[in-house]
Every structure is written in C-alpha cells, then in structure tokens.
Design a protein around this motif. Sequence first.
Motif, PDB file in Angstrom:
ATOM      1  N   ILE A   1      81.532  28.178  24.095  1.00 11.64           N
ATOM      2  CA  ILE A   1      80.659  27.552  23.999  1.00 11.64           C
ATOM      3  C   ILE A   1      79.154  28.516  23.739  1.00 11.64           C
ATOM      4  CG2 ILE A   1      81.496  25.440  25.839  1.00 11.64           C
ATOM      5  CD1 ILE A   1      79.039  26.424  27.903  1.00 11.64           C
ATOM      6  N   GLU A   2      78.131  27.475  23.218  1.00 10.51           N
ATOM      7  CA  GLU A   2      76.865  28.064  23.094  1.00 10.51           C
ATOM      8  C   GLU A   2      75.700  27.178  23.451  1.00 10.51           C
ATOM      9  OE1 GLU A   2      77.697  30.462  18.887  1.00 10.51           O
ATOM     10  OE2 GLU A   2      77.485  28.486  18.487  1.00 10.51           O
ATOM     11  N   PHE A   3      74.772  27.496  23.942  1.00 13.18           N
ATOM     12  CA  PHE A   3      73.965  27.043  24.318  1.00 13.18           C
ATOM     13  C   PHE A   3      72.055  27.761  24.019  1.00 13.18           C
ATOM     14  CE2 PHE A   3      74.858  29.377  28.166  1.00 13.18           C
ATOM     15  CZ  PHE A   3      74.066  30.182  28.541  1.00 13.18           C
ATOM     16  N   ILE A   4      71.085  27.056  23.901  1.00 13.18           N
ATOM     17  CA  ILE A   4      69.977  27.536  23.702  1.00 13.18           C
ATOM     18  C   ILE A   4      69.405  27.242  24.530  1.00 13.18           C
ATOM     19  CG2 ILE A   4      68.278  27.577  22.084  1.00 13.18           C
ATOM     20  CD1 ILE A   4      70.294  26.955  19.550  1.00 13.18           C
ATOM     21  N   PHE A   5      68.207  27.829  24.834  1.00  4.49           N
ATOM     22  CA  PHE A   5      67.035  27.561  25.881  1.00  4.49           C
ATOM     23  C   PHE A   5      66.061  27.786  25.593  1.00  4.49           C
ATOM     24  CE2 PHE A   5      68.917  31.686  27.491  1.00  4.49           C
ATOM     25  CZ  PHE A   5      67.769  32.268  28.569  1.00  4.49           C
ATOM     26  N   GLN A   6      64.226  27.347  25.600  1.00  3.98           N
ATOM     27  CA  GLN A   6      63.654  28.354  25.600  1.00  3.98           C
ATOM     28  C   GLN A   6      62.969  28.605  26.813  1.00  3.98           C
ATOM     29  OE1 GLN A   6      60.245  26.187  24.821  1.00  3.98           O
ATOM     30  NE2 GLN A   6      59.031  27.038  23.644  1.00  3.98           N
ATOM     31  N   VAL A   7      62.247  29.954  27.496  1.00  7.59           N
ATOM     32  CA  VAL A   7      61.786  30.819  28.040  1.00  7.59           C
ATOM     33  C   VAL A   7      60.616  29.733  28.781  1.00  7.59           C
ATOM     34  CG1 VAL A   7      61.146  33.002  29.919  1.00  7.59           C
ATOM     35  CG2 VAL A   7      63.076  32.582  27.693  1.00  7.59           C
ATOM     36  N   ARG A   8      60.697  29.621  29.406  1.00  7.76           N
ATOM     37  CA  ARG A   8      59.599  28.554  30.098  1.00  7.76           C
ATOM     38  C   ARG A   8      59.133  28.667  31.583  1.00  7.76           C
ATOM     39  NH1 ARG A   8      60.412  22.253  27.993  1.00  7.76           N
ATOM     40  NH2 ARG A   8      59.358  22.415  25.901  1.00  7.76           N
ATOM     41  N   GLY A   9      59.378  29.112  32.811  1.00 12.38           N
ATOM     42  CA  GLY A   9      59.560  29.391  33.918  1.00 12.38           C
ATOM     43  C   GLY A   9      60.414  30.799  34.571  1.00 12.38           C
ATOM     44  N   ARG A  10      60.196  30.795  36.304  1.00  8.74           N
ATOM     45  CA  ARG A  10      61.158  31.780  37.006  1.00  8.74           C
ATOM     46  C   ARG A  10      61.932  31.607  36.453  1.00  8.74           C
ATOM     47  NH1 ARG A  10      59.256  35.442  40.211  1.00  8.74           N
ATOM     48  NH2 ARG A  10      60.783  35.413  41.986  1.00  8.74           N
ATOM     49  N   GLY A  11      63.217  30.454  36.232  1.00 10.02           N
ATOM     50  CA  GLY A  11      64.641  30.092  35.838  1.00 10.02           C
ATOM     51  C   GLY A  11      65.203  30.062  35.261  1.00 10.02           C
ATOM     52  N   THR A  12      64.618  30.376  34.163  1.00  4.74           N
ATOM     53  CA  THR A  12      64.691  30.725  32.294  1.00  4.74           C
ATOM     54  C   THR A  12      64.335  32.406  32.342  1.00  4.74           C
ATOM     55  OG1 THR A  12      62.632  29.368  31.480  1.00  4.74           O
ATOM     56  CG2 THR A  12      65.139  28.022  31.632  1.00  4.74           C
ATOM     57  N   GLY A  13      63.261  32.686  33.034  1.00  2.59           N
ATOM     58  CA  GLY A  13      62.846  34.150  32.568  1.00  2.59           C
ATOM     59  C   GLY A  13      64.307  35.277  32.994  1.00  2.59           C
ATOM     60  N   PHE A  14      64.607  34.697  34.559  1.00  2.00           N
ATOM     61  CA  PHE A  14      65.517  34.924  35.098  1.00  2.00           C
ATOM     62  C   PHE A  14      67.001  34.514  33.863  1.00  2.00           C
ATOM     63  CE2 PHE A  14      64.149  35.044  39.482  1.00  2.00           C
ATOM     64  CZ  PHE A  14      63.966  36.232  39.646  1.00  2.00           C
TER      65      PHE A  14
END
Length: 261
Positions: free
Chosen positions: A67-80
């Motif tokens: 599986i592939e997923f894409i995300f934008q670093v926006r806060g503490r959670g996605t930063g981790f």
Amino acid sequence: MGVNTKIKLLKKEQLKGDILKFTCIAPEIAKMALPGQFIEIKVSDTFEPFLRRPISIYNADKENELIEFIFQVRGRGTGFLSQVEEGDLLDVVGPLGDSAFDIKKYKNIAIIGGGIGIFPLYELAKNSIKQANTYTYLGFRNKELVILEKEFKKVSTKLTITTDDGTYGEKGYAIDYLKSDFDNLNIDSLFACGPLPMLKKVKEFAESKNIYCQLSLEQRMACGIGACMGCSVKLETNDDSIKYARVCKDGPVFESNKINI
C-alpha cells in the motif's frame, strides 16, 4: 472493520516540500482495501500524541501486497510520522471506512479533487479507467503545489490541471472546467474529494444535473472506528428531524444527496 497489524516501510519519498509518500509492505490491508478507504497510524511509542492519525490510502497494489499513502506534515502527529525511516515498522489499523467509491455501471465519470484531497482519488481512477472513460480535474492554488500530474495522467482518459492564479495549467477552479466539459463528454457521474467549499459546489452541480455523485469527506477523526462521534456529519432528511452519520465509520464516502454540507 480493518485489522490491527504492523506494516514495514519499504520506501520513503519526499514528493514536494513537506509532502511525503510511504510505500509499505501490507499484505492484509492491500488485499482488502477499496478506493477511498483509509488507515489509522500510531505515530509514537509513547502516549503523546495519544491518538492515531488517519491517512487515506493512495494506492493498493494487491499483486505485490503493497500500500502507498501520502501525507503533508502539518502538526505534531504527522511530524512524528515523517521521522519514520525505511525498514521501520508502523502500527496501523485498516482498511477503515464502511463506504468506498463505487462507479457502479457508469461509463463517463468525472473525478474532481483539490489540494491534498486528491490523494484517495488515485486508487479510484486506477480502477475506473479499466471500465469507464475517466475525466479527472485537479485543482491547486499555484504551480508550486501541483503534484502527481504524471501519475493521474496515466489513469485518466483526460486530465485537467488548474491553478487559482494561472501559474500552471488552466487558470481558475477545477469545478468550472468540469462544468464546461459536462455536455460534450456526456458525463454521467461525479466523484470528489477536497476542501469543503469545493465539495459543496460539486454537490450543488450534481443536484442541478440530477446525476449520481459521491463525496469523500475530510474530518478530524479521533478513534477511526465510530466510537467517539467526533467526526459526525449532518444527514439530509425529509422532515424536521436531525440525523448524523460518522465519517470514519459510515463513510468516508457518501452519496452527495444524503449529506447536508
């Protein structure tokens, strides 16, 4: 309900700026995933942040169990999450969402997305192009934010890229180009994901044309399984009653005429 499993990060890519793409070995999830579904990821081994983070599945490669997923670093959670390295294991639950995109027997479908809302639309286009003419409209604020153009072009009969300021592709909003193409392309159904103002316009247009339309809603999801009710959306009713659905459990994809947005 999905499975709670560990998946291995095989490849980590920086697509643009603070947008990352993860490719993971995930046999169980890849096998079950449907277009529009998502996973909940534990981003820390501690209790801070306590909640998992919901991320849409961009691509499910059933043959290779990826599986592939894409995300934008926006806060503490996605930063981790952005600090995870290739070879590391991720604790995830998925695929989640009882409702997925379904093109049924339609033959001239239009897919419209805005900004980071385009990510779950790739799996839809990849599947729909096998049986229908797939006209894709992707809108971005400016040239610097345009992403995944080559990927969507491969799975679209026709791809239209728009930017609000005209610095790339067509100038203006994606919905306007969809409207101008509507009659000539004999579009018979609409599928969308993106900012709420865009989804409202898609819903209004679909109702004006009396055609089938599905919308994938973006909401803050605390639990991801429908327990906390934090991601509720108001439903359309035929009387004065007020009813709600949970985006994470009952969605995240809804028929546009069934939700009040």
